[in-house]
Design a protein around this motif. Structure first.
Motif, PDB file in Angstrom:
ATOM      1  N   ALA A 104       0.858  -1.190   0.000  1.00  0.00           N
ATOM      2  CA  ALA A 104       0.000   0.000   0.000  1.00  0.00           C
ATOM      3  C   ALA A 104       0.891   1.237   0.000  1.00  0.00           C
ATOM      4  N   TRP A 105       0.569   2.201  -0.853  1.00  0.00           N
ATOM      5  CA  TRP A 105       1.389   3.396  -0.946  1.00  0.00           C
ATOM      6  C   TRP A 105       0.529   4.651  -0.781  1.00  0.00           C
ATOM      7  N   GLU A 106       1.173   5.728  -0.387  1.00  0.00           N
ATOM      8  CA  GLU A 106       0.527   7.038  -0.334  1.00  0.00           C
ATOM      9  C   GLU A 106       1.544   8.089  -0.743  1.00  0.00           C
ATOM     10  N   PHE A 107       1.126   8.978  -1.642  1.00  0.00           N
ATOM     11  CA  PHE A 107       1.961  10.114  -2.008  1.00  0.00           C
ATOM     12  C   PHE A 107       1.705  11.193  -0.964  1.00  0.00           C
ATOM     13  N   SER A 108       2.740  11.520  -0.226  1.00  0.00           N
ATOM     14  CA  SER A 108       2.604  12.365   0.951  1.00  0.00           C
ATOM     15  C   SER A 108       1.840  13.658   0.670  1.00  0.00           C
ATOM     16  N   PRO A 109       0.862  13.977   1.540  1.00  0.00           N
ATOM     17  CA  PRO A 109       0.149  15.249   1.398  1.00  0.00           C
ATOM     18  C   PRO A 109       1.080  16.454   1.533  1.00  0.00           C
ATOM     19  N   SER A 110       2.263  16.259   2.132  1.00  0.00           N
ATOM     20  CA  SER A 110       3.208  17.370   2.297  1.00  0.00           C
ATOM     21  C   SER A 110       4.284  17.386   1.215  1.00  0.00           C
ATOM     22  N   ALA A 111       4.075  16.638   0.120  1.00  0.00           N
ATOM     23  CA  ALA A 111       5.057  16.649  -0.975  1.00  0.00           C
ATOM     24  C   ALA A 111       5.223  18.081  -1.484  1.00  0.00           C
ATOM     25  N   PRO A 112       6.453  18.572  -1.612  1.00  0.00           N
ATOM     26  CA  PRO A 112       6.672  19.971  -1.991  1.00  0.00           C
ATOM     27  C   PRO A 112       6.330  20.261  -3.452  1.00  0.00           C
ATOM     28  N   ASN A 113       6.211  21.509  -3.739  1.00  0.00           N
ATOM     29  CA  ASN A 113       5.891  21.962  -5.094  1.00  0.00           C
ATOM     30  C   ASN A 113       6.927  21.458  -6.096  1.00  0.00           C
ATOM     31  N   GLY A 114       8.164  21.323  -5.654  1.00  0.00           N
ATOM     32  CA  GLY A 114       9.239  20.889  -6.539  1.00  0.00           C
ATOM     33  C   GLY A 114       9.131  19.430  -6.964  1.00  0.00           C
ATOM     34  N   SER A 115       8.197  18.690  -6.387  1.00  0.00           N
ATOM     35  CA  SER A 115       8.058  17.284  -6.764  1.00  0.00           C
ATOM     36  C   SER A 115       7.131  17.093  -7.966  1.00  0.00           C
ATOM     37  N   GLN A 116       6.585  18.189  -8.497  1.00  0.00           N
ATOM     38  CA  GLN A 116       5.707  18.064  -9.665  1.00  0.00           C
ATOM     39  C   GLN A 116       6.502  17.532 -10.858  1.00  0.00           C
ATOM     40  N   GLY A 117       5.912  16.585 -11.565  1.00  0.00           N
ATOM     41  CA  GLY A 117       6.513  16.056 -12.787  1.00  0.00           C
ATOM     42  C   GLY A 117       7.716  15.149 -12.561  1.00  0.00           C
ATOM     43  N   VAL A 118       8.085  14.885 -11.295  1.00  0.00           N
ATOM     44  CA  VAL A 118       9.245  14.041 -11.003  1.00  0.00           C
ATOM     45  C   VAL A 118       8.792  12.580 -10.957  1.00  0.00           C
ATOM     46  N   ASN A 119       9.678  11.688 -11.365  1.00  0.00           N
ATOM     47  CA  ASN A 119       9.338  10.265 -11.283  1.00  0.00           C
ATOM     48  C   ASN A 119      10.489   9.484 -10.650  1.00  0.00           C
ATOM     49  N   THR A 120      10.149   8.343 -10.102  1.00  0.00           N
ATOM     50  CA  THR A 120      11.176   7.467  -9.528  1.00  0.00           C
ATOM     51  C   THR A 120      11.827   6.669 -10.641  1.00  0.00           C
ATOM     52  N   ASN A 121      13.010   6.143 -10.332  1.00  0.00           N
ATOM     53  CA  ASN A 121      13.557   5.119 -11.212  1.00  0.00           C
ATOM     54  C   ASN A 121      12.743   3.846 -11.021  1.00  0.00           C
ATOM     55  N   GLU A 122      12.946   2.885 -11.902  1.00  0.00           N
ATOM     56  CA  GLU A 122      12.240   1.619 -11.741  1.00  0.00           C
ATOM     57  C   GLU A 122      12.677   0.933 -10.456  1.00  0.00           C
ATOM     58  N   VAL A 123      11.703   0.377  -9.758  1.00  0.00           N
ATOM     59  CA  VAL A 123      11.964  -0.330  -8.509  1.00  0.00           C
ATOM     60  C   VAL A 123      11.686  -1.808  -8.734  1.00  0.00           C
ATOM     61  N   SER A 124      12.612  -2.652  -8.338  1.00  0.00           N
ATOM     62  CA  SER A 124      12.411  -4.096  -8.404  1.00  0.00           C
ATOM     63  C   SER A 124      12.274  -4.639  -6.987  1.00  0.00           C
ATOM     64  N   PHE A 125      11.201  -5.362  -6.740  1.00  0.00           N
ATOM     65  CA  PHE A 125      11.031  -6.058  -5.480  1.00  0.00           C
ATOM     66  C   PHE A 125      11.405  -7.522  -5.705  1.00  0.00           C
ATOM     67  N   THR A 126      12.307  -8.022  -4.887  1.00  0.00           N
ATOM     68  CA  THR A 126      12.838  -9.369  -5.079  1.00  0.00           C
ATOM     69  C   THR A 126      12.564 -10.226  -3.849  1.00  0.00           C
ATOM     70  N   TRP A 127      12.011 -11.395  -4.104  1.00  0.00           N
ATOM     71  CA  TRP A 127      11.832 -12.398  -3.049  1.00  0.00           C
ATOM     72  C   TRP A 127      12.872 -13.490  -3.272  1.00  0.00           C
ATOM     73  N   GLU A 128      13.521 -13.883  -2.201  1.00  0.00           N
ATOM     74  CA  GLU A 128      14.538 -14.939  -2.312  1.00  0.00           C
ATOM     75  C   GLU A 128      14.313 -15.942  -1.201  1.00  0.00           C
ATOM     76  N   ALA A 129      14.395 -17.228  -1.555  1.00  0.00           N
ATOM     77  CA  ALA A 129      14.260 -18.298  -0.580  1.00  0.00           C
ATOM     78  C   ALA A 129      15.565 -19.060  -0.494  1.00  0.00           C
ATOM     79  N   ARG A 130      15.970 -19.351   0.720  1.00  0.00           N
ATOM     80  CA  ARG A 130      17.166 -20.148   0.942  1.00  0.00           C
ATOM     81  C   ARG A 130      16.839 -21.288   1.877  1.00  0.00           C
ATOM     82  N   GLU A 131      17.568 -22.370   1.715  1.00  0.00           N
ATOM     83  CA  GLU A 131      17.323 -23.543   2.544  1.00  0.00           C
ATOM     84  C   GLU A 131      17.389 -23.173   4.023  1.00  0.00           C
ATOM     85  N   HIS A 132      16.374 -23.611   4.745  1.00  0.00           N
ATOM     86  CA  HIS A 132      16.294 -23.327   6.166  1.00  0.00           C
ATOM     87  C   HIS A 132      16.748 -24.555   6.940  1.00  0.00           C
TER      88      HIS A 132
END
Length: 195
Positions: free
Chosen positions: A166-194
């Protein structure tokens, strides 16, 4: 002059000689080692696999035109194909992470059951996995060692865990954040022998 005793000898000797030879043959046949055997065939060794899969073929998020206060969520199911117990962790592999814009995106990750990609109906949270900003997640959880978790997988396929992001774009995001984007984010799941 014929010698009668030679004729008698010629007739008598072959009989005992034949008996002697046939006895030797019979003795050789009956004196053979007895044996028996049994086999167990088709033996192979195959290595196990700590395989993982998820039920999403597209990015969980492709958000455009965000405004302060906007929110959203998505779910994803992670399935284990391992035939032995494993420990599952979550981290991010996002190189070249730029400015602090990501610090205005709040991110909450829960782990539970139910829910599938693009459909969180039926998702039941079991515990919180992360509650902070996207920037914090990407900076702090970069590999298996620093990843969030672990969650135990029993090694009896199919075994799975569901995650709600779940995400929320902060209500206090400054004016300078207009038109800005993040780089691509990769979420990785890894399993190792337990062990």
């Amino acid at each position: 002059m014929a010698r009668p005793w030679l004729n008698v000898l010629a007739q008598v000797v072959p009989v005992p000689l034949g008996l002697l030879l046939s006895g030797a043959l019979v003795w050789g046949a009956t004196n053979a080692d007895w044996s028996g055997n049994t086999s167990n065939n088709g033996n192979t060794w195959t290595a196990g696999s700590a395989g993982l899969a998820n039920d999403s073929k597209v990015p969980m998020f492709d958000i455009e035109d965000m405004r302060p206060g906007d929110t959203g969520s998505n779910c994803i199911e992670i399935k284990s194909n391992a035939g032995f117990p494993t420990a599952l962790k979550l981290y991010s592999s996002s190189p070249n992470w730029p400015s602090n814009f990501q610090s205005f995106i709040d991110l909450k990750i829960e782990v539970g059951s139910g829910g599938t990609s693009r459909d969180c109906d039926g998702f039941t949270p079991h515990k919180s996995a992360f509650d902070g900003t996207l920037d914090e997640f990407v900076a702090l959880h970069t590999d298996f060692r620093t990843g969030v978790g672990p969650w135990a997988l029993a090694g009896k396929p199919p075994d799975s865990r569901s995650f709600r992001f779940a995400w929320e774009f902060s209500p206090s995001a400054p004016n300078g954040s207009q038109g800005v984007n993040t780089n691509e984010v990769s979420f990785t799941w890894e399993a190792r022998e337990h062990k």
